[in-house]
Design a protein around this motif. Structure first.
Motif, PDB file in Angstrom:
ATOM      1  N   VAL A  83       0.823  -1.205   0.000  1.00 19.54           N
ATOM      2  CA  VAL A  83       0.000   0.000   0.000  1.00 19.54           C
ATOM      3  C   VAL A  83       0.866   1.268   0.000  1.00 19.54           C
ATOM      4  CG1 VAL A  83      -0.264   0.151   2.520  1.00 19.54           C
ATOM      5  CG2 VAL A  83      -2.079   1.010   1.036  1.00 19.54           C
ATOM      6  N   THR A  84       2.129   1.162   0.454  1.00 24.15           N
ATOM      7  CA  THR A  84       3.022   2.321   0.424  1.00 24.15           C
ATOM      8  C   THR A  84       3.613   2.542  -0.976  1.00 24.15           C
ATOM      9  OG1 THR A  84       4.950   1.069   1.145  1.00 24.15           O
ATOM     10  CG2 THR A  84       3.609   2.045   2.875  1.00 24.15           C
ATOM     11  N   ARG A  85       3.058   1.847  -1.979  1.00 19.78           N
ATOM     12  CA  ARG A  85       3.252   2.119  -3.410  1.00 19.78           C
ATOM     13  C   ARG A  85       4.413   1.407  -4.093  1.00 19.78           C
ATOM     14  NH1 ARG A  85      -0.376   6.056  -5.104  1.00 19.78           N
ATOM     15  NH2 ARG A  85      -1.427   7.073  -3.375  1.00 19.78           N
ATOM     16  N   TRP A  86       5.054   0.433  -3.423  1.00 21.17           N
ATOM     17  CA  TRP A  86       6.025  -0.364  -4.166  1.00 21.17           C
ATOM     18  C   TRP A  86       5.429  -1.717  -4.524  1.00 21.17           C
ATOM     19  CZ3 TRP A  86       7.355  -4.873  -1.563  1.00 21.17           C
ATOM     20  CH2 TRP A  86       7.256  -4.870  -0.167  1.00 21.17           C
ATOM     21  N   SER A  87       5.868  -2.226  -5.685  1.00 21.33           N
ATOM     22  CA  SER A  87       5.458  -3.557  -6.127  1.00 21.33           C
ATOM     23  C   SER A  87       6.699  -4.356  -6.467  1.00 21.33           C
ATOM     24  CB  SER A  87       4.570  -3.472  -7.370  1.00 21.33           C
ATOM     25  OG  SER A  87       3.326  -2.887  -7.049  1.00 21.33           O
ATOM     26  N   ARG A  88       6.748  -5.592  -6.002  1.00 17.09           N
ATOM     27  CA  ARG A  88       7.874  -6.481  -6.329  1.00 17.09           C
ATOM     28  C   ARG A  88       7.312  -7.619  -7.181  1.00 17.09           C
ATOM     29  NH1 ARG A  88      11.258 -10.578  -5.351  1.00 17.09           N
ATOM     30  NH2 ARG A  88      13.453 -10.045  -5.098  1.00 17.09           N
ATOM     31  N   LEU A  89       7.830  -7.713  -8.416  1.00 17.70           N
ATOM     32  CA  LEU A  89       7.263  -8.653  -9.390  1.00 17.70           C
ATOM     33  C   LEU A  89       7.902 -10.033  -9.286  1.00 17.70           C
ATOM     34  CD1 LEU A  89       7.265  -6.267 -12.488  1.00 17.70           C
ATOM     35  CD2 LEU A  89       5.445  -6.582 -10.793  1.00 17.70           C
ATOM     36  N   ASP A  90       7.151 -11.040  -9.745  1.00 15.61           N
ATOM     37  CA  ASP A  90       7.676 -12.405  -9.928  1.00 15.61           C
ATOM     38  C   ASP A  90       8.355 -12.998  -8.701  1.00 15.61           C
ATOM     39  OD1 ASP A  90       6.859 -12.784 -12.597  1.00 15.61           O
ATOM     40  OD2 ASP A  90       8.508 -11.523 -13.293  1.00 15.61           O
ATOM     41  N   ARG A 181     -14.183  -9.444  10.852  1.00 14.41           N
ATOM     42  CA  ARG A 181     -13.610  -8.813  12.050  1.00 14.41           C
ATOM     43  C   ARG A 181     -12.327  -8.116  11.624  1.00 14.41           C
ATOM     44  NH1 ARG A 181     -12.097 -12.699  16.969  1.00 14.41           N
ATOM     45  NH2 ARG A 181     -14.369 -12.846  17.114  1.00 14.41           N
ATOM     46  N   LEU A 182     -12.304  -6.775  11.714  1.00 17.90           N
ATOM     47  CA  LEU A 182     -11.169  -6.010  11.208  1.00 17.90           C
ATOM     48  C   LEU A 182      -9.861  -6.427  11.881  1.00 17.90           C
ATOM     49  CD1 LEU A 182     -12.571  -2.365  10.830  1.00 17.90           C
ATOM     50  CD2 LEU A 182     -12.581  -4.245   9.177  1.00 17.90           C
ATOM     51  N   GLY A 183      -8.775  -6.437  11.104  1.00 16.09           N
ATOM     52  CA  GLY A 183      -7.460  -6.785  11.614  1.00 16.09           C
ATOM     53  C   GLY A 183      -6.702  -5.552  12.086  1.00 16.09           C
ATOM     54  N   PHE A 184      -5.404  -5.728  12.299  1.00 12.45           N
ATOM     55  CA  PHE A 184      -4.573  -4.672  12.873  1.00 12.45           C
ATOM     56  C   PHE A 184      -4.553  -3.399  12.025  1.00 12.45           C
ATOM     57  CE2 PHE A 184      -0.478  -2.488  13.118  1.00 12.45           C
ATOM     58  CZ  PHE A 184      -0.476  -2.126  14.446  1.00 12.45           C
ATOM     59  N   TRP A 185      -4.131  -3.504  10.769  1.00 16.04           N
ATOM     60  CA  TRP A 185      -4.047  -2.301   9.926  1.00 16.04           C
ATOM     61  C   TRP A 185      -5.433  -1.796   9.555  1.00 16.04           C
ATOM     62  CZ3 TRP A 185       0.080   0.312  10.334  1.00 16.04           C
ATOM     63  CH2 TRP A 185       1.335  -0.303  10.412  1.00 16.04           C
ATOM     64  N   GLU A 186      -6.374  -2.716   9.430  1.00 19.85           N
ATOM     65  CA  GLU A 186      -7.737  -2.327   9.053  1.00 19.85           C
ATOM     66  C   GLU A 186      -8.371  -1.484  10.166  1.00 19.85           C
ATOM     67  OE1 GLU A 186      -6.529  -5.384   9.027  1.00 19.85           O
ATOM     68  OE2 GLU A 186      -6.572  -6.095   6.948  1.00 19.85           O
ATOM     69  N   ARG A 187      -8.031  -1.774  11.423  1.00 19.62           N
ATOM     70  CA  ARG A 187      -8.527  -0.949  12.531  1.00 19.62           C
ATOM     71  C   ARG A 187      -7.787   0.381  12.605  1.00 19.62           C
ATOM     72  NH1 ARG A 187      -9.104  -5.846  15.564  1.00 19.62           N
ATOM     73  NH2 ARG A 187      -6.965  -5.649  16.279  1.00 19.62           N
ATOM     74  N   ASN A 188      -6.617   0.430  11.949  1.00 21.51           N
ATOM     75  CA  ASN A 188      -5.808   1.645  11.971  1.00 21.51           C
ATOM     76  C   ASN A 188      -5.913   2.438  10.671  1.00 21.51           C
ATOM     77  OD1 ASN A 188      -4.235   1.857  14.630  1.00 21.51           O
ATOM     78  ND2 ASN A 188      -4.072  -0.309  14.101  1.00 21.51           N
ATOM     79  N   GLY A 189      -7.038   2.311   9.993  1.00 19.73           N
ATOM     80  CA  GLY A 189      -7.325   3.205   8.879  1.00 19.73           C
ATOM     81  C   GLY A 189      -7.184   2.626   7.482  1.00 19.73           C
ATOM     82  N   TYR A 190      -6.665   1.372   7.390  1.00 17.02           N
ATOM     83  CA  TYR A 190      -6.568   0.778   6.058  1.00 17.02           C
ATOM     84  C   TYR A 190      -7.918   0.184   5.655  1.00 17.02           C
ATOM     85  CZ  TYR A 190      -1.470   1.255   5.826  1.00 17.02           C
ATOM     86  OH  TYR A 190      -0.192   1.738   5.756  1.00 17.02           O
ATOM     87  N   HIS A 191      -8.056   0.014   4.351  1.00 20.85           N
ATOM     88  CA  HIS A 191      -9.317  -0.488   3.787  1.00 20.85           C
ATOM     89  C   HIS A 191      -9.610  -1.906   4.275  1.00 20.85           C
ATOM     90  CE1 HIS A 191     -12.231  -1.651   0.675  1.00 20.85           C
ATOM     91  NE2 HIS A 191     -12.388  -0.354   0.466  1.00 20.85           N
ATOM     92  N   GLU A 192     -10.880  -2.229   4.464  1.00 20.36           N
ATOM     93  CA  GLU A 192     -11.190  -3.564   5.007  1.00 20.36           C
ATOM     94  C   GLU A 192     -10.852  -4.671   4.007  1.00 20.36           C
ATOM     95  OE1 GLU A 192     -15.357  -3.160   5.916  1.00 20.36           O
ATOM     96  OE2 GLU A 192     -15.924  -3.854   3.928  1.00 20.36           O
ATOM     97  N   GLN A 200      -7.855   0.419  -3.160  1.00 25.55           N
ATOM     98  CA  GLN A 200      -8.546   0.412  -1.865  1.00 25.55           C
ATOM     99  C   GLN A 200      -7.505   0.478  -0.750  1.00 25.55           C
ATOM    100  OE1 GLN A 200     -10.900  -3.164  -2.256  1.00 25.55           O
ATOM    101  NE2 GLN A 200     -12.616  -2.048  -3.172  1.00 25.55           N
ATOM    102  N   ARG A 201      -6.894   1.670  -0.623  1.00 25.66           N
ATOM    103  CA  ARG A 201      -5.817   1.842   0.344  1.00 25.66           C
ATOM    104  C   ARG A 201      -6.347   2.114   1.746  1.00 25.66           C
ATOM    105  NH1 ARG A 201      -1.060   2.527  -2.797  1.00 25.66           N
ATOM    106  NH2 ARG A 201      -1.589   2.941  -4.953  1.00 25.66           N
TER     107      ARG A 201
END
Ligand SMILES: Nc1nc2c(c(=O)[nH]1)N[C@H]1C(S)=C(S)[C@@H](COP(=O)(O)O)O[C@H]1N2
Ligand SMILES: [Mo]
Length: 205
Positions: A83-90, A181-192, A200-201
């Motif tokens: 979600v912090t905008r990096w992608s690692r391929l393959d 049931r929302l998880g750690f990051w989901e309770r801290n503002g990330y998308h469910e 869906q950040r």
């Protein structure tokens, strides 16, 4: 490679990934593999480690490290989008498919969500249907090497089609639920849900 060669290689790879429709919006390709998590890297003790499946199942299950290692292995190659905008391929992951682990229990009719459980109380919520997809596995190895502790070793979940916070490091089991049931990051503002293709950040967007 020099830094200049590396940045050329990175941009080439990114251009190709975009052309192939493999790069979700707002992401850039990294050749490195960043380490990202909340809290400290837990110590692995084989004797104390177990893997528990609980919640909406006919009978809960607890596996030792040896029992988990004895499950059938599969190799899957997939892209990883943070979600912090990096992608690692393959990324070449090797481990046990979620569907093979699920064979160890009989889910109740109402089971529709999972709360993935990790060391130190970290959790992430994923709909059960998403975990049944063919690329979802509990991985021991990455690109032919055992996962390092920093990257979630000895075992992490990999859910390639959702943002990487759902790919829970140091995983110790999951609970099936009849509600989300929302998880750690989901309770801290990330998308469910966290679909990178729909960006869906964050919650409520
Ligand atoms: N247990 C646990 N798993 C976690 C996290 C965490 O904080 N704790 N962070 C997530 C996030 S936000 C990302 S981007 C990936 C990063 O995995 P990596 O460090 O192997 O690149 O792990 C995910 N899994
Ligand atoms: Mo992330």
């Amino acid at each position: 490679m020099t830094t200049a060669d590396e940045s050329v290689a990175r941009r080439e790879l990114e251009k190709r990934a975009k052309a192939e429709g493999r790069l979700p919006p707002g992401q850039s390709v990294t050749l490195k593999w960043p380490i990202l998590h909340y809290g400290s890297v837990p110590h692995f003790d084989e004797e104390k480690w177990d893997f528990q499946i609980s919640g909406e199942v006919e009978a809960p299950v607890k596996l030792s490290w040896k029992e988990f290692r004895a499950l059938p292995r599969t190799e899957v190659t997939s892209d990883f989008h943070c979600v912090t905008r990096w992608s690692r391929l393959d990324n070449r992951w090797r481990g046990v498919l979620f569907t093979d682990v699920l064979k160890l229990v009989a889910p109740k009719a109402g089971a529709a969500f999972a709360s993935i459980l990790a060391e130190e109380g970290y959790t992430a919520n994923v709909p059960l249907a998403d975990l049944l997809r063919s690329g979802v596995l509990f991985a021991f190895d990455h690109d032919g090497e055992p996962l390092t502790a920093e990257h979630g070793g000895p075992l992490r979940l990999v859910v390639p089609h959702l943002y990487a916070w759902k790919s829970v490091k140091w995983v110790r089991g999951f609970m099936l639920l009849d509600h989300d049931r929302l998880g750690f990051w989901e309770r801290n503002g990330y998308h469910e849900y966290g679909d990178p293709w729909k960006e869906q950040r964050y919650a409520g967007r």
